[in-house]
Design an enzyme around this catalytic site. Structure first.
Site, short mmCIF file in Angstrom:
data_model
loop_
_atom_site.label_atom_id
_atom_site.label_comp_id
_atom_site.label_asym_id
_atom_site.label_seq_id
_atom_site.Cartn_x
_atom_site.Cartn_y
_atom_site.Cartn_z
N ARG A 145 0.83 -1.20 0.00
CA ARG A 145 0.00 0.00 0.00
C ARG A 145 0.87 1.26 0.00
NH1 ARG A 145 -5.10 1.20 -1.51
NH2 ARG A 145 -6.23 2.51 -0.05
N THR A 153 -9.58 -0.50 -10.02
CA THR A 153 -8.28 -1.09 -9.79
C THR A 153 -8.30 -2.38 -10.60
OG1 THR A 153 -6.82 -2.07 -8.14
CG2 THR A 153 -9.09 -2.14 -7.62
N THR A 175 -3.38 -1.34 -7.98
CA THR A 175 -4.20 -0.16 -8.24
C THR A 175 -3.39 1.11 -8.30
OG1 THR A 175 -6.13 1.07 -7.44
CG2 THR A 175 -4.62 0.29 -5.76
N GLU A 192 -5.63 3.71 -7.79
CA GLU A 192 -6.85 4.30 -7.20
C GLU A 192 -7.85 4.74 -8.28
OE1 GLU A 192 -9.04 4.47 -5.10
OE2 GLU A 192 -9.93 6.43 -5.31
N ASP A 211 -8.09 7.98 -0.58
CA ASP A 211 -8.80 6.97 0.23
C ASP A 211 -8.78 7.32 1.72
OD1 ASP A 211 -9.70 5.42 -1.81
OD2 ASP A 211 -8.31 3.76 -1.52
N SER A 216 -7.82 0.72 2.67
CA SER A 216 -8.21 0.12 1.40
C SER A 216 -9.42 -0.79 1.61
CB SER A 216 -7.04 -0.70 0.85
OG SER A 216 -7.45 -1.45 -0.26
N SER A 217 -10.07 -1.10 0.49
CA SER A 217 -11.14 -2.11 0.50
C SER A 217 -10.72 -3.34 -0.28
CB SER A 217 -12.40 -1.54 -0.16
OG SER A 217 -12.85 -0.43 0.56
N GLY A 272 -13.16 -2.16 -7.64
CA GLY A 272 -14.46 -1.56 -7.35
C GLY A 272 -14.53 -0.75 -6.08
N GLY A 273 -13.40 -0.23 -5.57
CA GLY A 273 -13.46 0.56 -4.34
C GLY A 273 -14.11 -0.25 -3.24
N1 GLU Z 1 -8.30 2.61 -3.77
C1 GLU Z 1 -9.16 1.48 -3.72
C2 GLU Z 1 -8.97 0.66 -2.46
O1 GLU Z 1 -7.86 0.54 -2.02
C3 GLU Z 1 -8.86 0.56 -4.85
C4 GLU Z 1 -9.20 1.18 -6.11
C5 GLU Z 1 -10.62 1.00 -6.35
O2 GLU Z 1 -11.02 -0.07 -6.80
O3 GLU Z 1 -11.31 1.94 -6.05
O4 GLU Z 1 -9.90 0.15 -1.94
#
Ligand code: GLU
Length: 593
Positions: A121, A408, A426, A428, A450, A471-472, A492-493
């Site tokens: 990360r 991502t 990713t 982001e 994030d 992160s997710s 997909g965040g």
């Molecule tokens: N930044 C997102 C996360 O770490 C990943 C990127 C995304 O899919 O939005 O959850």
């Protein structure tokens, strides 16, 4: 015994979504040498499902999958192949991933029979504080130097290869160098994503030069070459990660972050970043303990903080296991509750109550809140304090699920020895922060968006010096009786968490095969007033779920998963999306049948 409930509505949903018949999709790692560019060369086609032996891969992209298979064929292992594929994605999916991004690797090592995770990360610069994003409009943060985190990907590749791989970084980068130099064919997704970014790409001289050649997005079907990225990868291969983490490439990244190359006349306000060379020198990609929960006799491993992926998927699974029956209503409610806890407790801070959040006692207490109807919004976080009553009603204040970018990429690899990788990488947002490092051919990440921008007293996910934004990402590996049986993940965040959870439910509760489970229409409840859902999901389930108090907002597409399943000890089924994001690429070393 495991429950297998197959509600008729799920089957109807599959039909509505046009899920390809498994018989026609499976086992088709088609090889058509005649049609190949270059005559008799090995020229597999992009298919979403492949079955066979000797190793398997699923990514969103044919070139990346080919690179992984080539590495496996030459005797490389799953880690080697995952790094090679990740580097290719930096070329062909440059708006989702790249060497200046970050990610998480969950890896099962068949030799020591352990699950290892590597945290790549991005970190906040040392100069960042809890108020650095206060008052910054989110959209302004997205396209800024301020949002660029210290890249983790190259350090993570290096750790992965040194610790678990069999080839060098130099070797792992070769397929990507080739694709960058020779070019790849522009598909609809790449063209659409460029178009969607056109306004901000125009505002940076370096980005416009690379991604808007001749002033416009590349045309579908044309060949896109990135010689500057080929040269960057070549030099990285020669000089090693120190070239970035303290060397000349690092200096150029810092200069770009501090003084973004704004196109003369552009009116965009672009906030400079705080990154210094010392931040790059200080970067580490540590190994972390995975999260682990048991679900219906299966053992599920995921990514621990700074990702909330493993703990939130894990808590939701525990809640579902504690319920007498598991249908779509319960899936949405368990996810709602798990998100309430994630937002309150899980971030890159000391003392995350992981053990309690993932305990069966806590899950029972939370499960007790699930009734016949959707619970009132917002669900409050619980008290994972080790003292669990039969049915405690929580009263705490809710931390909202913040806005997060939706892009991502995720890939899975298994090798002939039974090693398995699930890897999310990713930058982001789609297109990261929109700023290409001049002359180097890659975009910078905007992962620091994030963080919670604030002011948000008590929110564990406020920025801080050296901190990793929450992160997710949820690369996940499932075990049955000590053996890996399935690996899955998605972009997909925050919807990554629900996509992984829903695929697991589809597969293990609702009787779908893995290709069906990946293709099935999705819904995502993240402690919001409305559940986001794809149209095909609503067509099949809206009436039934609205009658139980759920409210929906339609969204075109949720996630772009990749997964694999062991059909026997040696036979693997690799699965990518049949249609989302243009469909992905599954391949095996030796196709069966
Ligand atoms: N930044 C997102 C996360 O770490 C990943 C990127 C995304 O899919 O939005 O959850």
């Amino acid at each position: 015994m495991r429950r297998v409930l197959v509600p008729a509505t799920v089957l109807v949903t599959l039909a509505a979504a046009g899920t390809p018949a498994i018989s026609s999709a499976a086992g088709t790692s088609a090889v058509t040498p005649a049609a190949a560019a270059g005559g008799g060369r090995w020229a597999p086609q992009k298919v979403p499902v492949a079955e066979g032996y000797g190793g398997a891969v699923a990514t969103v992209d044919l070139d990346a999958s080919k690179a992984a298979i080539a590495v496996l064929r030459k005797g490389g292992n799953a880690v080697d192949a995952a790094v090679a594929a990740g580097a290719v994605l930096g070329v062909t999916e440059p708006y989702s991933a790249g060497l200046a991004g970050g990610g998480f690797i969950v890896y099962y090592d068949a030799r020591d029979r352990e699950v290892h995770t590597i945290d790549g990360r991005e970190t906040a610069p040392k100069a960042m504080t809890s108020t650095s994003f206060e008052g910054v409009p989110f959209e302004e943060g997205v396209t800024s130097g301020l949002s660029a985190g210290v890249p983790g990907t190259v350090a993570q590749w290096d750790v992965a290869l040194r610790r678990f791989g069999t080839i060098s970084l130099r070797q792992a980068l070769q397929p990507a160098i080739e694709v960058a130099a020779k070019g790849f064919v522009v598909d609809q997704t790449f063209a659409d994503q460029t178009k969607q970014n056109e306004a901000r790409f125009k505002d940076f001289t370096s980005t416009a030069k690379l991604y808007l050649p001749g002033g416009a997005p590349p045309v579908v079907g044309s060949v896109f070459r990135n010689p500057e990225l080929a040269a960057t990868y070549r030099e990285l291969a020669r000089r090693g990660p120190g070239w970035l983490y303290g060397g000349q490439l690092g200096r150029e990244i810092v200069a770009t972050v501090k003084r973004p190359p704004i196109t003369p006349g552009a009116t965009r306000k672009v906030r400079p970043g705080l990154m210094e060379l010392s931040d790059l020198r200080a970067y580490r990609a540590p190994l972390r303990e995975p999260t682990r929960v048991d679900y219906q006799g299966l053992r599920v491993y995921g990514m621990a903080p700074p990702s909330s992926g493993g703990s939130t998927v894990g808590e939701a699974l525990n809640i579902l296991e504690a319920l007498p029956q598991v249908g779509l209503h319960e899936y949405l409610e368990a996810s709602r509750l798990a998100f309430a806890d994630r937002n309150k407790y899980v971030a890159d801070v000391p003392g995350v109550p992981l053990k309690e959040l993932l305990s069966d006692g806590y899950a029972k207490e939370r499960a007790c809140l699930v009734g016949d109807r959707a619970m009132a919004h917002p669900a409050a976080p619980g008290a994972p304090d080790g003292d669990y009553g039969p049915c405690e009603r929580p009263t705490g204040t809710t931390t909202p699920t913040a806005a997060e970018g939706p892009e991502t990429t995720h890939l899975v690899v298994a090798d002939r020895w039974g090693n398995v990788v699930a890897y999310n990488l990713t930058i982001e947002s789609t297109g990261g922060n929109g700023i290409v490092v001049p002359g180097r051919g890659f975009l910078l990440n905007n992962e620091l968006t994030d963080f919670t921008f604030g002011p948000a007293p008590g929110d564990p996910n406020l920025p801080g010096p050296g901190k990793r934004s929450r992160s997710s990402m949820a690369p996940t590996i499932v075990f049955d009786d000590g053996r890996p049986v399935l690996a899955v993940g998605s972009p997909g965040g925050a919807t990554i968490i629900t996509t992984v959870l829903q695929i697991l439910m589809n597969r293990y509760e609702w009787g779908m095969s893995l290709p069906e489970a990946v293709a099935a229409p999705r819904a995502s409840q993240r402690n919001g007033a409305q559940t986001q859902a794809e149209q095909a999901f609503l067509d099949a389930h809206r009436a039934e779920l609205e009658a139980r108090g759920h409210a929906f907002a339609v969204t075109p597409e949720i996630g772009a998963a990749t997964a694999l399943e062991f059909l026997s000890r040696t036979k693997v089924q690799a699965v990518a999306e049949p249609t989302r994001r243009g469909g992905g690429s599954a391949m095996v070393v030796r196709p069966s049948g």
